[in-house]
Design an enzyme around this catalytic site. Sequence first.
Site, short mmCIF file in Angstrom:
data_model
loop_
_atom_site.label_atom_id
_atom_site.label_comp_id
_atom_site.label_asym_id
_atom_site.label_seq_id
_atom_site.Cartn_x
_atom_site.Cartn_y
_atom_site.Cartn_z
N LYS A 89 6.48 -44.77 13.07
CA LYS A 89 7.93 -44.52 13.01
C LYS A 89 8.71 -45.62 13.72
CE LYS A 89 7.31 -39.59 12.54
NZ LYS A 89 7.58 -38.24 13.05
N CYS A 125 13.44 -27.50 14.39
CA CYS A 125 12.63 -27.85 13.22
C CYS A 125 12.59 -26.64 12.28
CB CYS A 125 11.23 -28.22 13.68
SG CYS A 125 10.26 -26.78 14.17
N ARG A 176 7.41 -44.63 8.22
CA ARG A 176 8.25 -43.57 7.63
C ARG A 176 9.72 -44.01 7.58
NH1 ARG A 176 5.77 -38.33 8.44
NH2 ARG A 176 3.53 -38.63 8.21
N LYS A 190 0.64 -41.88 10.86
CA LYS A 190 2.05 -42.15 10.60
C LYS A 190 2.59 -43.18 11.60
CE LYS A 190 3.12 -37.71 11.36
NZ LYS A 190 3.81 -36.45 11.70
N CYS A 227 6.74 -24.28 7.14
CA CYS A 227 5.80 -25.18 7.81
C CYS A 227 4.47 -24.47 8.07
CB CYS A 227 6.37 -25.68 9.14
SG CYS A 227 5.19 -26.77 9.95
N CYS A 251 6.11 -25.35 17.13
CA CYS A 251 4.76 -25.69 17.62
C CYS A 251 4.87 -26.97 18.43
CB CYS A 251 3.78 -25.83 16.45
SG CYS A 251 3.76 -27.47 15.71
N ARG A 277 10.50 -34.94 0.53
CA ARG A 277 11.36 -35.66 1.47
C ARG A 277 11.83 -36.98 0.84
NH1 ARG A 277 8.27 -36.42 6.95
NH2 ARG A 277 8.53 -34.18 7.12
N CYS A 337 8.64 -31.83 16.17
CA CYS A 337 9.46 -32.42 15.09
C CYS A 337 10.95 -32.49 15.42
CB CYS A 337 9.24 -31.65 13.80
SG CYS A 337 7.55 -31.81 13.20
FE1 SRM Z 1 7.35 -33.51 11.74
C1 SRM Z 1 4.35 -32.47 10.67
C2 SRM Z 1 8.81 -31.44 9.61
C3 SRM Z 1 10.24 -35.08 12.34
C4 SRM Z 1 5.98 -34.84 14.62
N1 SRM Z 1 6.62 -32.25 10.36
C5 SRM Z 1 5.32 -31.99 10.05
C6 SRM Z 1 5.23 -31.12 8.80
C7 SRM Z 1 5.15 -32.03 7.61
C8 SRM Z 1 4.12 -30.06 8.82
C9 SRM Z 1 2.80 -30.40 8.22
O1 SRM Z 1 2.21 -31.45 8.54
O2 SRM Z 1 2.31 -29.59 7.43
C10 SRM Z 1 6.61 -30.40 8.88
C11 SRM Z 1 7.18 -29.89 7.57
C12 SRM Z 1 7.98 -28.64 7.82
C13 SRM Z 1 8.86 -28.25 6.71
O3 SRM Z 1 8.65 -27.15 6.17
O4 SRM Z 1 9.76 -28.98 6.36
C14 SRM Z 1 7.42 -31.42 9.63
N2 SRM Z 1 9.13 -33.37 11.01
C15 SRM Z 1 9.59 -32.39 10.20
C16 SRM Z 1 11.09 -32.45 10.03
C17 SRM Z 1 11.57 -32.01 8.66
C18 SRM Z 1 11.72 -31.59 11.14
C19 SRM Z 1 13.20 -31.44 11.12
O5 SRM Z 1 13.65 -30.53 11.81
O6 SRM Z 1 13.93 -32.20 10.50
C20 SRM Z 1 11.33 -33.93 10.39
C21 SRM Z 1 11.26 -34.85 9.20
C22 SRM Z 1 11.62 -36.24 9.58
C23 SRM Z 1 11.71 -37.20 8.46
O7 SRM Z 1 12.71 -37.16 7.76
O8 SRM Z 1 10.82 -38.04 8.31
C24 SRM Z 1 10.15 -34.19 11.31
N3 SRM Z 1 7.96 -34.80 13.17
C25 SRM Z 1 9.25 -35.25 13.31
C26 SRM Z 1 9.43 -35.86 14.58
C27 SRM Z 1 10.74 -36.40 15.14
C28 SRM Z 1 10.89 -37.86 14.90
O9 SRM Z 1 10.10 -38.49 14.20
O10 SRM Z 1 11.85 -38.42 15.44
C29 SRM Z 1 8.22 -35.78 15.23
C30 SRM Z 1 7.94 -36.24 16.68
C31 SRM Z 1 7.80 -37.68 16.82
C32 SRM Z 1 6.40 -38.10 16.54
O11 SRM Z 1 6.08 -38.38 15.38
O12 SRM Z 1 5.59 -38.10 17.46
C33 SRM Z 1 7.30 -35.12 14.33
N4 SRM Z 1 5.42 -33.69 12.50
C34 SRM Z 1 5.12 -34.22 13.73
C35 SRM Z 1 3.71 -34.04 13.95
C36 SRM Z 1 2.92 -34.50 15.20
C37 SRM Z 1 2.52 -35.92 15.06
C38 SRM Z 1 1.64 -36.40 16.18
O13 SRM Z 1 1.37 -37.59 16.22
O14 SRM Z 1 1.20 -35.64 17.00
C39 SRM Z 1 3.19 -33.35 12.82
C40 SRM Z 1 1.74 -32.92 12.58
C41 SRM Z 1 0.88 -34.04 12.15
O15 SRM Z 1 1.32 -35.15 11.85
O16 SRM Z 1 -0.33 -33.80 12.12
C42 SRM Z 1 4.30 -33.14 11.95
FE1 SF4 Z 2 6.19 -27.44 11.83
FE2 SF4 Z 2 5.57 -27.76 14.35
FE3 SF4 Z 2 6.94 -29.65 13.08
FE4 SF4 Z 2 8.12 -27.39 13.67
S1 SF4 Z 2 7.30 -28.84 15.15
S2 SF4 Z 2 8.16 -28.41 11.67
S3 SF4 Z 2 6.48 -25.92 13.47
S4 SF4 Z 2 4.87 -29.06 12.64
#
Ligand code: SRM
Ligand code: SF4
Length: 571
Positions: free
Chosen positions: A217, A436, A145, A215, A442, A481, A76, A485
Amino acid sequence: MSEEVKLHKNESIKSVSRQLRGTLTDELRSGADGFTPDMEQLIKFHGFYQQEDRDLRHQKNADGSAVERQTSFMIRSRIPGGRVTAEQFLVELDLCDKYGNGTLRVTTRQAFQLHGVLMKDLKTTIREINEIKLSTLAACGDVNRNVMCCPAPYKNNSVFDEMQAFADRLADHFRPKTTGYWEIWMTDDNGEQQNVSEFKPVEEPIYGATYLPRKFKMAVALPDDNCVDVLANDMGFLAIVENGKIKGYNVVVGGGMGMTPSAKKTFPALAKPLAFVTPDQAISVGEAVVKVQRDNGNRSDRKLARLKYLIANWGMEKFTAEVEKYYGGKLTPPLPVEITGVDDHIGWHEQGDGKLFLGINIENGRIKDEGTLRIKTGLRAILSKFKMRSRLTALQAVILCDIDPKDKPEIERLMREHGMAAAEELSLLRRYSAACPAWPTCGLAVTESERALPGLLDEMEVELKKHGLGGERISVHMTGCPNGCARPYTPDIGFVGRAAGEKYTIYLGGNAQGTRLGYLFKDYVPKPEIVALLSPVFARFKADRHAGESFGDFCARLGKVALGGDVDSAR
Ligand code: SRM
Ligand code: SF4
């Protein structure tokens, strides 16, 4: 935190990492195709994740044997406010072909992601990203981030430039200061691994030795255009404009989407107003917020480690008092400002300086060539020819900036030639949708998302038309899930992957401007049943809506019971 509390193992990984170096250099040289489990955690701070192609898990070779699993990496790039030059965009497109899986992803936080990069190509890829003055440092990990910001390139007042400059300052201020990143990725391959005893730490004034508990944000938005979903962030800055200039920001704190249905203490939350700050105070107050989280956030249970849980435990009063201590002064109460709108920035717009900008919808952010839809080649052709700056949006779209009006016909021709849809050809349903990646990259996905949403939207478009709602703006976000994201808990409709067999939880009652969380309408719905289940709700909306009422507002007004939702569910 009391001493009896057992810290999560990631805390020791961070503390012995010598400012994020760990054993990364040795492991990179080892010839292995992946990192050891501890380093798998540490690489996130460097902006990449270890993954595998989950589609291969069930595939067989011609002789019936299982196809060998292959480790690869998602990388990323951190791009504050989603602003990239033509060169940066073109190089990222080249990198996805040279080292990745041939696709480039625009993320929901205005960044780029490469998928499918092999261990042997990691160093070259990260180096090439740095050579175009982008970075992967802190794109992931327990740090701040990518900083989001409204990407609209309007030039008719200074507000948009001021916000973007502020996003840059935030990104820079909260960047980890370790020199380990440069040593590992930018030094010569043949150089010797730095002797551990020679390690000289640099000052890490905000993060200290163990960085943040989780993390963090940040986002910057305008009240009349919350296109970055500011309330879903740990900390947001809502710009308050007076006489065409930013007078200050309302700081909002404690937003986050992720939750785990089996862990009852977890929940999605919208950020709450903390204080009004002038532009001069904004960074110092922001730093105080981050430090309060650094010193008090939960470091034993990562499921409960985000800022939202600290605020839920303490309440806003105690949290505010603690931020004031770190800031060293009283905070000004937030101004009475409400978020009122959202714009996806798709289509042609006057920029305000005689130039135009064009927002191009990229379905679920995946820039690729598939069949007659050749977005990757089309964007390459346009960017190579016109060399315009671009911006990435939080709805996974691309904005091409600074377009001379005389170039409009040629750009439209190139789009048509590559099968790229003009704004008028897309329903608002599609424009305001996001998904996502989920399967196959993922590791946390329980269902499809990016590959499932387009088909579901096809069905929904037909159904909405049947109800005379074809022109309605209904925002739909899907995730594979409950981590959220694509922020599925804030839009009009959220689909959240719940269980294998393509079963989803449906959320209703949020809104496109991101000011309300939806409620759980139905759980464990098999994908083929989703549209049939929503059809009566669409019918009711058509019949009983108030004038101008949006779908989400209608669902919120009626509530889940009246709409026939699951009453036994608390969420
Ligand atoms: Fe996310 C984890 C993809 C925005 C909440 N996110 C992941 C991972 C890295 C999976 C992993 O941990 O193994 C995913 C990688 C998938 C892949 O194959 O690319 C992933 N997240 C993404 C992206 C690429 C989704 C997308 O459709 O674009 C976004 C990348 C953003 C960036 O450029 O930095 C992405 N993730 C978000 C958002 C939206 C936002 O930030 O506005 C969220 C919800 C907001 C938040 O943080 O609460 C989000 N991602 C999570 C979480 C849950 C965090 C939590 O506190 O509960 C995880 C899992 C974790 O961190 O344990 C996670
Ligand atoms: Fe993966 Fe769940 Fe984030 Fe989708 S919402 S990219 S399935 S961690």
